[in-house]
Design a protein around this motif. Structure first.
Motif, PDB file in Angstrom:
ATOM      1  N   ILE A  17       0.917  -1.046  -0.116  1.00 26.33           N
ATOM      2  CA  ILE A  17      -0.325   0.160   0.099  1.00 26.33           C
ATOM      3  C   ILE A  17       0.892   1.214   0.185  1.00 26.33           C
ATOM      4  CG2 ILE A  17      -1.675   1.394   1.222  1.00 26.33           C
ATOM      5  CD1 ILE A  17      -2.872  -1.289   2.124  1.00 26.33           C
TER       6      ILE A  17
ATOM      7  N   ARG B  99     -10.811  15.022   1.315  1.00 23.95           N
ATOM      8  CA  ARG B  99     -11.221  13.904   2.228  1.00 23.95           C
ATOM      9  C   ARG B  99     -12.535  13.973   2.764  1.00 23.95           C
ATOM     10  NH1 ARG B  99     -10.817  13.362   6.927  1.00 23.95           N
ATOM     11  NH2 ARG B  99      -9.219  14.955   7.232  1.00 23.95           N
TER      12      ARG B  99
ATOM     13  N   THR C  28     -15.324  11.069   0.900  1.00 24.66           N
ATOM     14  CA  THR C  28     -15.132   9.671   1.104  1.00 24.66           C
ATOM     15  C   THR C  28     -16.519   9.302   1.974  1.00 24.66           C
ATOM     16  OG1 THR C  28     -13.954  10.044   3.221  1.00 24.66           O
ATOM     17  CG2 THR C  28     -12.638   9.525   1.221  1.00 24.66           C
ATOM     18  N   GLU C  29     -17.323  10.260   2.371  1.00 24.36           N
ATOM     19  CA  GLU C  29     -18.446   9.688   3.397  1.00 24.36           C
ATOM     20  C   GLU C  29     -19.265   8.709   2.461  1.00 24.36           C
ATOM     21  OE1 GLU C  29     -17.900  10.381   6.243  1.00 24.36           O
ATOM     22  OE2 GLU C  29     -16.533  12.249   5.854  1.00 24.36           O
TER      23      GLU C  29
ATOM     24  N   GLU D 105     -17.421   3.826  -1.667  1.00 22.34           N
ATOM     25  CA  GLU D 105     -17.805   2.319  -1.542  1.00 22.34           C
ATOM     26  C   GLU D 105     -16.547   1.421  -2.330  1.00 22.34           C
ATOM     27  OE1 GLU D 105     -20.800   0.839  -4.306  1.00 22.34           O
ATOM     28  OE2 GLU D 105     -20.237   2.245  -5.798  1.00 22.34           O
ATOM     29  N   VAL D 106     -16.846   0.189  -1.584  1.00 26.95           N
ATOM     30  CA  VAL D 106     -15.937  -0.991  -2.313  1.00 26.95           C
ATOM     31  C   VAL D 106     -16.865  -1.800  -3.095  1.00 26.95           C
ATOM     32  CG1 VAL D 106     -14.510  -2.953  -1.662  1.00 26.95           C
ATOM     33  CG2 VAL D 106     -14.271  -1.037  -0.333  1.00 26.95           C
TER      34      VAL D 106
ATOM     35  N   HIS E  32      -2.799   6.732   0.137  1.00 25.45           N
ATOM     36  CA  HIS E  32      -3.032   5.692   1.424  1.00 25.45           C
ATOM     37  C   HIS E  32      -3.009   6.735   2.808  1.00 25.45           C
ATOM     38  CE1 HIS E  32      -2.497   2.733   4.452  1.00 25.45           C
ATOM     39  NE2 HIS E  32      -1.022   3.292   4.427  1.00 25.45           N
ATOM     40  N   LYS E  33      -1.895   7.459   2.888  1.00 22.37           N
ATOM     41  CA  LYS E  33      -1.873   8.059   4.182  1.00 22.37           C
ATOM     42  C   LYS E  33      -2.874   9.094   4.655  1.00 22.37           C
ATOM     43  CE  LYS E  33       1.754  10.257   6.877  1.00 22.37           C
ATOM     44  NZ  LYS E  33       2.847  11.165   6.840  1.00 22.37           N
ATOM     45  N   GLU E  34      -3.511   9.785   3.591  1.00 22.08           N
ATOM     46  CA  GLU E  34      -4.539  10.875   3.742  1.00 22.08           C
ATOM     47  C   GLU E  34      -5.839  10.006   3.767  1.00 22.08           C
ATOM     48  OE1 GLU E  34      -2.027  11.072   1.587  1.00 22.08           O
ATOM     49  OE2 GLU E  34      -0.874  12.706   2.599  1.00 22.08           O
TER      50      GLU E  34
ATOM     51  N   PRO F  65      -6.728   6.631   4.914  1.00 22.02           N
ATOM     52  CA  PRO F  65      -6.477   5.214   5.510  1.00 22.02           C
ATOM     53  C   PRO F  65      -7.659   4.309   5.330  1.00 22.02           C
ATOM     54  CG  PRO F  65      -6.459   6.776   7.197  1.00 22.02           C
ATOM     55  CD  PRO F  65      -6.836   7.447   6.133  1.00 22.02           C
ATOM     56  N   PHE F  66      -8.924   5.017   5.150  1.00 19.79           N
ATOM     57  CA  PHE F  66      -9.982   4.167   5.288  1.00 19.79           C
ATOM     58  C   PHE F  66     -10.062   3.141   4.143  1.00 19.79           C
ATOM     59  CE2 PHE F  66     -10.865   7.435   8.051  1.00 19.79           C
ATOM     60  CZ  PHE F  66     -11.735   6.860   8.994  1.00 19.79           C
TER      61      PHE F  66
ATOM     62  N   GLY G 241      -7.555   1.422   2.116  1.00 19.40           N
ATOM     63  CA  GLY G 241      -7.042   0.155   2.405  1.00 19.40           C
ATOM     64  C   GLY G 241      -7.550  -0.442   3.319  1.00 19.40           C
ATOM     65  N   ALA G 242      -8.037  -0.110   4.601  1.00 20.80           N
ATOM     66  CA  ALA G 242      -8.586  -0.931   5.548  1.00 20.80           C
ATOM     67  C   ALA G 242      -9.903  -1.611   4.822  1.00 20.80           C
ATOM     68  CB  ALA G 242      -8.909  -0.068   6.758  1.00 20.80           C
ATOM     69  N   ARG G 243     -10.785  -0.911   4.226  1.00 17.85           N
ATOM     70  CA  ARG G 243     -12.035  -1.466   3.566  1.00 17.85           C
ATOM     71  C   ARG G 243     -11.766  -2.429   2.899  1.00 17.85           C
ATOM     72  NH1 ARG G 243     -16.069   3.381   2.434  1.00 17.85           N
ATOM     73  NH2 ARG G 243     -17.463   1.622   1.895  1.00 17.85           N
TER      74      ARG G 243
ATOM     75  N   ARG H  84     -10.555  -5.464   4.362  1.00 20.56           N
ATOM     76  CA  ARG H  84     -11.729  -6.265   5.022  1.00 20.56           C
ATOM     77  C   ARG H  84     -12.717  -6.802   3.989  1.00 20.56           C
ATOM     78  NH1 ARG H  84     -14.373  -5.092  10.436  1.00 20.56           N
ATOM     79  NH2 ARG H  84     -16.272  -4.848   9.262  1.00 20.56           N
TER      80      ARG H  84
ATOM     81  N   SER I  75      -4.431   2.814   8.040  1.00 18.32           N
ATOM     82  CA  SER I  75      -4.996   1.673   7.794  1.00 18.32           C
ATOM     83  C   SER I  75      -5.088   0.562   9.075  1.00 18.32           C
ATOM     84  CB  SER I  75      -4.862   0.929   6.572  1.00 18.32           C
ATOM     85  OG  SER I  75      -4.760   2.103   5.628  1.00 18.32           O
TER      86      SER I  75
ATOM     87  N   ILE J 202      -7.066   1.797  11.862  1.00 18.95           N
ATOM     88  CA  ILE J 202      -8.741   1.477  11.712  1.00 18.95           C
ATOM     89  C   ILE J 202      -9.051   0.210  11.950  1.00 18.95           C
ATOM     90  CG2 ILE J 202     -10.398   1.820   9.856  1.00 18.95           C
ATOM     91  CD1 ILE J 202      -8.761   4.321   8.706  1.00 18.95           C
ATOM     92  N   LEU J 203      -8.344  -0.637  11.215  1.00 20.43           N
ATOM     93  CA  LEU J 203      -8.893  -2.154  11.507  1.00 20.43           C
ATOM     94  C   LEU J 203      -8.816  -2.570  12.779  1.00 20.43           C
ATOM     95  CD1 LEU J 203      -6.973  -3.727   8.534  1.00 20.43           C
ATOM     96  CD2 LEU J 203      -9.330  -3.469   8.536  1.00 20.43           C
TER      97      LEU J 203
ATOM     98  N   ASP K 244     -19.090  -2.366   5.896  1.00 17.93           N
ATOM     99  CA  ASP K 244     -18.008  -2.008   5.116  1.00 17.93           C
ATOM    100  C   ASP K 244     -18.391  -0.178   5.119  1.00 17.93           C
ATOM    101  OD1 ASP K 244     -16.002  -1.643   3.156  1.00 17.93           O
ATOM    102  OD2 ASP K 244     -17.728  -1.336   1.842  1.00 17.93           O
TER     103      ASP K 244
END
Lengths: 402, 90
Positions: A15, A28, A32-33, A36-37, A128-130, A132-133, A135-137, A140, B40, B43-44, B60
Motif C-alpha cells: 500500500i 477527504r 469519502t463519506e 464504496e468498495v 493511502h496516508k491521507e 487510510p479508510f 486500504g482498511a475497507r 476487510r 489503515s 482503523i482495522l 463496510d
C-alpha cells in the motif's frame, strides 16, 4: 546486505501513497463519506493500469495497452473466474477510483477436501496516508469473501500489519528470500549495480577474481563460491516443455496435504503466464530425473549471464530436495550467473542448510481462514504455497509491458 | 457527565495510538486522520475493538470518516448502533 525485492519489481501487495495524495487530502472530508468498495469491472482497467504504473512501478510513464490487456485478462477474463470471488475497487463518492486489490481464485484441497481459496495481490491505494479508510475497507471486504482460505505472497510491512489485525497468520518459513552466491566478486558488482548501474563497468575485473577464488583448494570448510556439482551418472537434468510441466507439477505437489487443486486448463494457463519475465532475463525450465528416467524434481529460474538469477519454483519428491538444489545451482553456475535467489518453502529449508544459502526477509506470505484448522498446515509447512501456488507466476511480477 | 462508551473509546485510542500518553492534546473532536493518529492498520484495530467491546456489527459502508474520525464521531456511531440494537430487542 540484500535488496528487498520491491527495489527491483513491484511488491504487489504494497500500500503506497500515490501522486494524488494532496488532492485526496483536500477532498477527504467530502469525498469519502459515500465511498464504496465494489467489484472491479472492465471500465476500471485504464485507471487501475495508471495506478499500477504510478504506485507500484513508481514510474511517470503512462500505462501501455499491453498492460491494460493483461490486467483485463488476469483479473476479469480468467477461465476459472468466479462471480463471488472478484478483484475489488475502492471508489470515492465522486466516482473516482482510489484503491484496488487484485484477486485470483485458487481451488485448493486439504486431505482430499475441496476448498475455495483466493489470492490477494496488487493492493494499492492512491493517497493511502491521507485516506487510510480505503486500504482498511479493501482488505476487510476481501477477507469477508466466500473463500475458505485467503492468501497473499507479497505483503510489505504495511500490508502485513493490516493482515495481522485481521487475525491472519504470517508464515515465516514461506516468507524468506534465499540467495546462493556463485561468483562472489561478480555478485558484489551486481549488488552495487542495483543502485548505480554504472558499477557494471567493473564486471570484467570481477571475472578473473572469481576464477582465482574458485581455483583455490577447499580446506574442509565450504566457501561461498563453492557448490556441490550434480552427482554424475545418478541424476539427469534436462529441459522440460510446457506439456511435460503440466503433468509433473501436480505429481510433485501430491505429497502436500494442503495443495492447489488445479484444473488442467488452469495450470496450463499459469505455466504460460510464467513463461516470460523480461526484467529477470531468459527462463530456464529443467526436470531432474534418475538414471532410469524417473522424475524427482524440477526447477525454474530466470537470469542473464553475469547477473543475479531468480528462481521461481523448485519442487522435489520428499528426500530429493538437496539433489534438485545441487542440480539447479550447478546449472546456474554453468550459465554464468553470479548468484541465484528465490523464495523459501519449508520443504527446501533443511536441504539449504549446509549448502551456503543466505536468507533475508523481503515480503510476507500470509494466510487467513475462519477455520483455524485450515491455517495449521501452512504453519506446519505441509502446504504447497508460493510460486505456481501463489502470485509470482503472473506477469505483473518481473515482466515488461512495452 | 461523559458517556461510558466515550471514556472507553478515549482510553482505547490513548493506549493504542498514543502509546498511553495522557498528556497528548486529544479533544473529543480532534481528527484522528488529520493529526496522523491513525492509519489503515489502526482503523482495522479500532473496528475490531468496537465490534468486540460493544457487540455491534460494523459494515463496510460504516468505515468512513463521518463515523470514525474522532472520539465524538465514534461515540455517536456506537450509540446509534446500540440504540438500534435496543429498539430491535424491544
Amino acid at each position: 546486505m540484500l535488496d528487498a525485492p520491491s527495489s527491483e519489481f513491484p511488491n504487489t501487495s504494497s500500500i503506497c501513497v500515490g501522486s494524488n495524495a494532496t488532492r485526496v487530502a483536500k477532498s477527504r472530508s467530502t469525498n469519502t463519506e459515500m465511498s464504496e468498495v465494489r467489484p472491479f469491472i472492465t471500465s476500471d482497467v485504464p485507471v487501475v493500469a495508471e495506478m499500477f504504473q504510478r504506485i507500484l512501478r513508481k514510474t511517470s510513464q503512462s500505462a501501455t495497452s499491453s498492460l491494460e490487456i493483461y490486467l483485463r485478462e488476469l483479473f476479469l477474463e480468467a477461465p476459472d473466474a468466479q462471480h463471488d470471488i472478484t478483484s475489488l475497487i475502492h471508489q470515492r463518492d465522486d466516482g473516482s477510483v482510489s484503491g484496488f486489490v487484485g484477486v485470483v481464485p485458487l481451488a485448493l484441497e486439504f486431505e482430499g477436501r475441496p476448498l475455495r481459496g483466493a489470492l490477494c495481490g496488487t493492493m494499492m491505494v492512491d493517497g493511502h496516508k491521507e485516506d487510510p479508510f480505503a486500504g482498511a475497507r479493501l482488505l476487510r471486504a476481501f477477507l469477508a469473501g466466500p473463500q475458505d482460505i485467503s492468501l497473499t505472497e507479497t505483503a510489505n510491512d504495511v500490508s502485513t500489519a493490516m493482515w495481522r489485525k485481521m487475525n491472519a497468520a504470517v508464515l515465516p518459513d514461506y516468507s524468506l528470500e534465499w540467495i546462493r552466491v556463485i561468483r562472489p566478486a561478480g555478485f558484489m558488482v551486481e549488488l552495487a549495480a542495483a543502485d548505480v548501474s554504472a558499477a557494471r563497468v567493473f564486471s570484467p575485473l570481477a571475472r578473473p577474481i572469481d576464477a582465482f577464488i574458485r581455483r583455490r583448494p577447499i580446506d574442509g570448510e565450504p566457501h561461498w563460491s563453492h557448490f556441490t556439482s550434480a552427482p554424475k551418472g545418478k541424476l539427469v537434468d534436462t529441459d522440460v516443455d510446457e506439456d511435460e510441466l503440466l503433468d509433473l507439477i501436480p505429481k510433485l505437489a501430491a505429497h502436500y496435504p494442503m495443495r492447489p487443486a488445479w484444473r488442467r486448463e488452469t495450470l496450463a494457463r499459469i505455466i504460460v503466464h510464467a513463461r516470460r519475465k523480461a526484467n529477470y532475463g531468459p527462463g530456464v525450465r529443467r526436470v531432474v530425473r534418475t538414471g532410469t528416467g524417473h522424475p524427482v524434481g524440477l526447477y525454474i529460474y530466470y537470469g542473464d549471464r553475469g547477473r543475479i538469477g531468480r528462481a521461481f519454483q523448485v519442487m522435489a519428491l520428499p528426500g530429493q530436495e538437496g539433489a534438485v538444489i545441487d542440480n539447479m545451482i550447478a546449472h546456474a553456475a554453468s550459465n554464468g550467473l553470479v548468484a541465484l535467489r528465490g523464495r523459501t518453502q519449508p520443504a527446501l529449508l533443511n536441504a539449504m542448510l549446509g549448502r551456503r544459502f543466505a536468507f533475508v526477509h523481503a515480503s510476507s506470505s500470509i494466510v487467513h481462514a475462519r477455520d483455524p484448522a485450515l491455517i495449521q498446515p501452512f504453519l506446519d509447512g505441509r502446504a504447497f504455497f508460493n510460486g505456481f501456488a501463489g502470485e509470482s507466476w503472473c506477469r505483473l511480477m518481473g515482466d515488461a509491458f512495452d | 457527565m461523559t458517556d461510558p462508551s466515550t471514556a472507553e473509546i478515549r482510553t482505547f485510542i490513548v493506549d493504542n495510538f498514543l502509546f498511553g500518553d495522557e498528556n497528548h492534546p486529544l479533544t473529543d473532536d480532534t481528527s484522528l486522520i488529520e493529526n496522523d493518529l491513525i492509519d489503515s492498520t489502526g482503523i482495522l484495530e479500532l473496528v475490531a475493538f468496537l465490534e468486540q467491546r460493544f457487540a455491534i456489527a460494523v459494515n463496510d459502508s460504516d468505515i468512513v470518516p463521518a463515523n470514525l474520525d474522532s472520539i465524538a464521531r465514534i461515540s455517536s456511531f456506537v450509540g446509534g448502533r446500540l440504540g438500534q440494537s435496543n429498539s430491535a430487542a424491544n
